[in-house]
Design a protein around this motif. Structure first.
Motif, PDB file in Angstrom:
ATOM      1  N   VAL A 151       9.637  -7.850   1.688  1.00  0.00           N
ATOM      2  CA  VAL A 151       8.534  -7.509   0.784  1.00  0.00           C
ATOM      3  C   VAL A 151       8.970  -6.424  -0.192  1.00  0.00           C
ATOM      4  O   VAL A 151       8.671  -6.494  -1.396  1.00  0.00           O
ATOM      5  CB  VAL A 151       7.288  -7.058   1.595  1.00  0.00           C
ATOM      6  N   THR A 152       9.706  -5.450   0.282  1.00  0.00           N
ATOM      7  CA  THR A 152      10.174  -4.365  -0.572  1.00  0.00           C
ATOM      8  C   THR A 152      11.135  -4.882  -1.637  1.00  0.00           C
ATOM      9  O   THR A 152      11.057  -4.472  -2.802  1.00  0.00           O
ATOM     10  CB  THR A 152      10.854  -3.272   0.271  1.00  0.00           C
TER      11      THR A 152
ATOM     12  N   TRP B 106       0.837  -1.212   0.000  1.00  0.00           N
ATOM     13  CA  TRP B 106       0.000   0.000   0.000  1.00  0.00           C
ATOM     14  C   TRP B 106       0.868   1.256   0.000  1.00  0.00           C
ATOM     15  O   TRP B 106       0.623   2.191  -0.755  1.00  0.00           O
ATOM     16  CB  TRP B 106      -0.928  -0.016   1.212  1.00  0.00           C
ATOM     17  N   ASN B 107       1.859   1.264   0.857  1.00  0.00           N
ATOM     18  CA  ASN B 107       2.752   2.414   0.961  1.00  0.00           C
ATOM     19  C   ASN B 107       3.491   2.649  -0.353  1.00  0.00           C
ATOM     20  O   ASN B 107       3.603   3.791  -0.823  1.00  0.00           O
ATOM     21  CB  ASN B 107       3.733   2.196   2.114  1.00  0.00           C
ATOM     22  N   ALA B 108       3.998   1.587  -0.969  1.00  0.00           N
ATOM     23  CA  ALA B 108       4.744   1.716  -2.226  1.00  0.00           C
ATOM     24  C   ALA B 108       3.855   2.279  -3.337  1.00  0.00           C
ATOM     25  O   ALA B 108       4.260   3.196  -4.055  1.00  0.00           O
ATOM     26  CB  ALA B 108       5.306   0.359  -2.643  1.00  0.00           C
ATOM     27  N   PHE B 109       2.652   1.743  -3.470  1.00  0.00           N
ATOM     28  CA  PHE B 109       1.773   2.210  -4.535  1.00  0.00           C
ATOM     29  C   PHE B 109       1.249   3.614  -4.252  1.00  0.00           C
ATOM     30  O   PHE B 109       1.107   4.415  -5.177  1.00  0.00           O
ATOM     31  CB  PHE B 109       0.633   1.212  -4.771  1.00  0.00           C
ATOM     32  N   ALA B 110       0.968   3.928  -2.993  1.00  0.00           N
ATOM     33  CA  ALA B 110       0.509   5.278  -2.662  1.00  0.00           C
ATOM     34  C   ALA B 110       1.597   6.306  -2.976  1.00  0.00           C
ATOM     35  O   ALA B 110       1.322   7.346  -3.589  1.00  0.00           O
ATOM     36  CB  ALA B 110       0.114   5.354  -1.182  1.00  0.00           C
ATOM     37  N   LEU B 111       2.831   6.005  -2.586  1.00  0.00           N
ATOM     38  CA  LEU B 111       3.932   6.921  -2.903  1.00  0.00           C
ATOM     39  C   LEU B 111       4.157   7.015  -4.411  1.00  0.00           C
ATOM     40  O   LEU B 111       4.343   8.107  -4.950  1.00  0.00           O
ATOM     41  CB  LEU B 111       5.221   6.435  -2.230  1.00  0.00           C
TER      42      LEU B 111
ATOM     43  N   ALA C  40       9.615   0.846   2.516  1.00  0.00           N
ATOM     44  CA  ALA C  40       9.979   0.103   3.723  1.00  0.00           C
ATOM     45  C   ALA C  40      10.326   1.076   4.840  1.00  0.00           C
ATOM     46  O   ALA C  40      11.311   1.786   4.784  1.00  0.00           O
ATOM     47  CB  ALA C  40      11.151  -0.818   3.437  1.00  0.00           C
ATOM     48  N   VAL C  41       9.492   1.094   5.835  1.00  0.00           N
ATOM     49  CA  VAL C  41       9.717   1.953   6.986  1.00  0.00           C
ATOM     50  C   VAL C  41      10.584   1.181   7.972  1.00  0.00           C
ATOM     51  O   VAL C  41      10.330   0.026   8.265  1.00  0.00           O
ATOM     52  CB  VAL C  41       8.373   2.341   7.638  1.00  0.00           C
ATOM     53  N   ASP C  42      11.611   1.823   8.475  1.00  0.00           N
ATOM     54  CA  ASP C  42      12.507   1.164   9.419  1.00  0.00           C
ATOM     55  C   ASP C  42      12.333   1.812  10.791  1.00  0.00           C
ATOM     56  O   ASP C  42      12.851   2.898  11.036  1.00  0.00           O
ATOM     57  CB  ASP C  42      13.954   1.293   8.935  1.00  0.00           C
ATOM     58  N   PRO C  43      11.610   1.156  11.684  1.00  0.00           N
ATOM     59  CA  PRO C  43      11.254   1.789  12.958  1.00  0.00           C
ATOM     60  C   PRO C  43      12.299   1.604  14.058  1.00  0.00           C
ATOM     61  O   PRO C  43      11.976   1.255  15.179  1.00  0.00           O
ATOM     62  CB  PRO C  43       9.955   1.083  13.319  1.00  0.00           C
TER      63      PRO C  43
END
Length: 182
Positions: free
Chosen positions: A162-163, A93-98, A129-132
């Motif tokens: 996944v990324t 979702w994050n990849a496609f939204a960005l 990919a968020v790295d928390p």
């Protein structure tokens, strides 16, 4: 982290990230300085190249092993479905939204360059990919709920995978080959 008992004294005065950057800089400088100029290839490149294969086969396994070794595996597998949902659906979702946002900005001429959809999606994937690390460090300090901690930690372990897969798939659709010989 710093798991040796003697490192607690050092880590209370110097942040771990500063030590790792310093050690990496000196180690990299040592490797570069250890090659004599006559050992370089004709084009001036060093004999050792940082390739995707080197990263995936040499550098990545110890990083994953260190993370998993100190993880509560029982909690991880009890919440595996939730972690997978967060890692896969959240990262995609994050990849496609960005990517589509970037493409929309480009199509609206709000950027100086015009991007194709595959290029925008590849860029979105790189940044998805968020790295928390900071969040997990705060969680450790304030002792948050163990369920929340394992969900964030587990998602952070899997979203990189996944990324990588998403990037390779979108690269194949865009007919871009990521070859280490280029």
């Amino acid at each position: 982290g710093w798991h040796h008992p003697m490192m607690h004294v050092l880590s209370s005065h110097i942040p771990e990230s500063i030590v790792l950057i310093t050690v990496g800089t000196f180690l990299g400088g040592f490797i570069v300085a250890s090659f004599r100029l006559d050992e370089c290839n004709r084009d001036g490149a060093f004999p050792i190249r940082f390739t995707p294969q080197l990263f995936f086969l040499v550098f990545l396994p110890p990083i994953i092993f260190a993370s998993v070794y100190f993880m509560n595996t029982r909690s991880f597998f009890e919440n595996f479905i939730t972690i997978i949902i967060y890692a896969v659906i959240g990262t995609v979702w994050n990849a496609f939204a960005l990517g589509f946002t970037l493409f929309g900005l480009s199509a609206a001429n709000l950027m100086t360059s015009n991007l194709s959809i595959p290029s925008a999606l590849l860029f979105g994937t790189i940044n998805a990919a968020v790295d928390p690390v900071a969040v997990l460090a705060v969680f450790d300090e304030i002792h948050v709920n163990k369920l929340l901690h394992i969900l964030v930690f587990g998602e952070s372990l899997l979203n990189d995978a996944v990324t990588i897969v998403l990037f390779q798939v979108l690269g194949a659709f865009a007919n871009i080959e990521f070859d280490e010989n280029r």
